[in-house]
Design a protein around this motif. Structure first.
Motif, short mmCIF file in Angstrom:
data_model
loop_
_atom_site.label_atom_id
_atom_site.label_comp_id
_atom_site.label_asym_id
_atom_site.label_seq_id
_atom_site.Cartn_x
_atom_site.Cartn_y
_atom_site.Cartn_z
N PRO A 13 0.80 -1.23 0.00
CA PRO A 13 0.00 0.00 0.00
C PRO A 13 0.83 1.28 0.00
O PRO A 13 0.49 2.24 -0.71
CB PRO A 13 -0.83 -0.13 1.28
N CYS A 14 1.93 1.32 0.77
CA CYS A 14 2.76 2.53 0.79
C CYS A 14 3.54 2.69 -0.50
O CYS A 14 3.73 3.81 -0.99
CB CYS A 14 3.69 2.52 2.00
N GLY A 15 3.99 1.59 -1.10
CA GLY A 15 4.64 1.66 -2.40
C GLY A 15 3.68 2.13 -3.47
O GLY A 15 4.05 2.93 -4.35
N LEU A 16 2.43 1.65 -3.41
CA LEU A 16 1.41 2.12 -4.36
C LEU A 16 1.14 3.61 -4.16
O LEU A 16 1.00 4.36 -5.14
CB LEU A 16 0.11 1.34 -4.18
N ALA A 17 1.03 4.03 -2.90
CA ALA A 17 0.81 5.46 -2.62
C ALA A 17 1.93 6.30 -3.21
O ALA A 17 1.70 7.38 -3.76
CB ALA A 17 0.69 5.68 -1.11
N GLY A 309 1.88 5.73 7.18
CA GLY A 309 2.94 5.53 6.19
C GLY A 309 2.58 6.02 4.81
O GLY A 309 3.44 6.45 4.04
N ARG A 310 1.28 5.97 4.46
CA ARG A 310 0.85 6.42 3.12
C ARG A 310 1.17 7.90 2.90
O ARG A 310 1.36 8.34 1.77
CB ARG A 310 -0.65 6.16 2.94
N ASP A 311 1.20 8.69 4.00
CA ASP A 311 1.43 10.13 3.88
C ASP A 311 2.87 10.48 3.55
O ASP A 311 3.15 11.60 3.09
CB ASP A 311 1.02 10.84 5.18
N HIS A 312 3.79 9.55 3.78
CA HIS A 312 5.19 9.82 3.45
C HIS A 312 5.35 10.07 1.95
O HIS A 312 6.21 10.85 1.52
CB HIS A 312 6.08 8.64 3.85
N ALA A 313 4.52 9.39 1.15
CA ALA A 313 4.66 9.46 -0.30
C ALA A 313 4.50 10.89 -0.82
O ALA A 313 5.23 11.33 -1.71
CB ALA A 313 3.63 8.54 -0.96
N ALA A 314 3.53 11.63 -0.27
CA ALA A 314 3.29 12.99 -0.75
C ALA A 314 4.49 13.89 -0.45
O ALA A 314 4.89 14.71 -1.30
CB ALA A 314 2.04 13.56 -0.09
N ALA A 315 5.07 13.74 0.74
CA ALA A 315 6.25 14.55 1.09
C ALA A 315 7.43 14.23 0.18
O ALA A 315 8.16 15.12 -0.25
CB ALA A 315 6.61 14.32 2.56
N VAL A 328 4.47 15.96 7.32
CA VAL A 328 3.79 14.76 7.80
C VAL A 328 3.82 14.78 9.32
O VAL A 328 4.87 14.81 9.93
CB VAL A 328 4.46 13.49 7.25
N LYS A 329 2.65 14.78 9.91
CA LYS A 329 2.57 14.90 11.37
C LYS A 329 2.99 13.62 12.08
O LYS A 329 3.61 13.65 13.13
CB LYS A 329 1.14 15.28 11.79
N GLU A 330 2.60 12.48 11.53
CA GLU A 330 2.86 11.21 12.20
C GLU A 330 4.26 10.71 11.85
O GLU A 330 4.44 9.98 10.88
CB GLU A 330 1.80 10.17 11.82
N LEU A 331 5.25 11.10 12.61
CA LEU A 331 6.61 10.64 12.40
C LEU A 331 7.01 9.70 13.52
O LEU A 331 6.20 9.33 14.37
CB LEU A 331 7.56 11.83 12.31
N ILE A 332 8.29 9.33 13.57
CA ILE A 332 8.74 8.35 14.56
C ILE A 332 9.40 9.04 15.74
O ILE A 332 10.15 8.42 16.48
CB ILE A 332 9.68 7.32 13.92
N GLU A 333 9.12 10.32 15.95
CA GLU A 333 9.74 10.99 17.10
C GLU A 333 9.38 10.32 18.43
O GLU A 333 10.08 10.41 19.41
CB GLU A 333 9.28 12.46 17.15
N ARG A 334 8.23 9.61 18.44
CA ARG A 334 7.78 8.94 19.66
C ARG A 334 8.69 7.78 20.05
O ARG A 334 8.66 7.31 21.16
CB ARG A 334 6.38 8.41 19.48
#
Length: 335
Positions: A13-17, A309-315, A328-334
């Motif tokens: 799905p992320c590769g497709l995005a 993960g799908r949102d990484h594609a746009a960036a 992208v708001k949802e990163l791995i800073e957590r």
């Protein structure tokens, strides 16, 4: 050799995005996938249902219409295939990538295990994590009746099955197997099931445990596996016990392919296996090489999934096209 603007390694799905965002941006793209389209979902348990609601696993702005709220495996396979067709994504399937190698002119050669070579200005790794199971490194782990993947219940009726693990995959498999006349024992290293187990599964599995229909060995780890049994050890008392086991499922999770990342020149944190990458553009320490989806999560695969993960594609597409990068708001800073 044709020079693509971007080669995307991984057709989940992320590769497709990523392919969709490349197509929208007018970038000449190629998706290399070692299996079928969304191969990881195809290998999911046949009756699996997604945790995220359908709208949260949509890609490309295409609605995911289903009669219920959460999609099952077959619905997801149909949806992603149709979306890929709608955007006329450029695939080369059943081609396994060995490495991406940066050239002196700044472009990349992408080498495959079959000897084919592809050429690109940029490369995006979107390989996920489902191909590489976490190994226990115990004797017998490679026996034919042992698997790191659960498929369906019918083969196992009226047998003894031991599941090692206490998260969603283990609980879902245990409940389905119990309802198909399987004698189930769950072995888990913690004192209870993981807190991340889907909320609607918790009362079901705990009631089955209370009724004695699903056996548990908490605070326990697997030590060895033999033809019809598994040796476990209680981490509190040190006591060992042999459990009968016609089949064993080691459902303890999966991790990204760190060896592929290394072969592509990506640096990893030695402990967490999290790659080095820019938190806004997702470009790695290798200029022109990007990460999209769970491949960036290291051992913390529960932090990145389709929904974020799908949102990484746009960036990434923004950066490739010279546009202002969408944050992208949802990163791995957590982590």
């Amino acid at each position: 050799m044709h020079l693509h603007d971007v080669i995307i390694i991984g057709g989940g799905p992320c590769g497709l995005a990523m392919g969709i965002e490349a197509a929208k941006s007018g970038l000449d793209h190629l998706i290399l996938e070692k299996g079928s389209v969304t191969e990881s979902i195809r290998r999911y348990p046949k009756r699996m249902r997604f945790f995220s609601t359908a709208e949260n696993i949509e890609i490309g702005g295409i609605p995911f219409p289903i009669s219920g709220v959460k999609a099952n495996r077959d619905e997801a396979l149909q949806y992603y295939r149709k979306v890929a067709g709608y955007y006329h994504l450029n695939f080369k399937l059943f081609v396994e990538v060995d490495r991406a190698e940066k050239q002196d002119d700044g472009t990349f050669f992408v080498y495959t295990t079959t000897g084919e070579t592809f050429h690109a200005k940029n490369v995006v790794l979107a390989t996920g994590y489902f191909d590489i199971p976490r190994l226990l490194n115990i004797p017998g782990e490679d026996l034919p009746h042992v698997s790191h993947y659960y498929d369906e219940p019918f083969r196992y009726s009226y047998t003894n099955v031991v599941i090692v693990g206490g998260s969603n995959s283990a609980v879902e498999a245990a409940l389905e197997l119990y309802r198909h006349d399987v004698n189930i024992t769950i072995v888990h290293k913690e004192e209870d099931f993981r807190r991340t187990v889907k909320y609607w599964l918790v009362p079901d599995v705990k009631n089955r445990v209370k009724e004695g229909k699903i056996n548990t060995r908490f605070n326990s780890i697997a030590k060895a596996i033999e033809a019809d049994r598994i040796l476990i050890e209680n981490t509190v008392t040190g006591e060992q016990e042999w459990l009968p086991a016609n089949f064993v499922f080691l459902l303890v999770g999966y991790i990204p392919d760190e060896h592929l990342l290394h072969r592509c020149g990506v640096e990893l944190d030695p402990a967490s296996k999290v790659p080095v990458y820019d938190r806004e553009t997702f470009e790695t320490n290798v200029p022109g090489l990007y990460l999209c989806g769970t491949v960036m999560a290291g051992v913390f695969t529960e932090k990145v999934f389709i929904e974020n993960g799908r949102d990484h594609a746009a960036a990434i597409a923004d950066h490739l096209s010279g546009r202002e990068v969408r944050v992208v708001k949802e990163l791995i800073e957590r982590i």
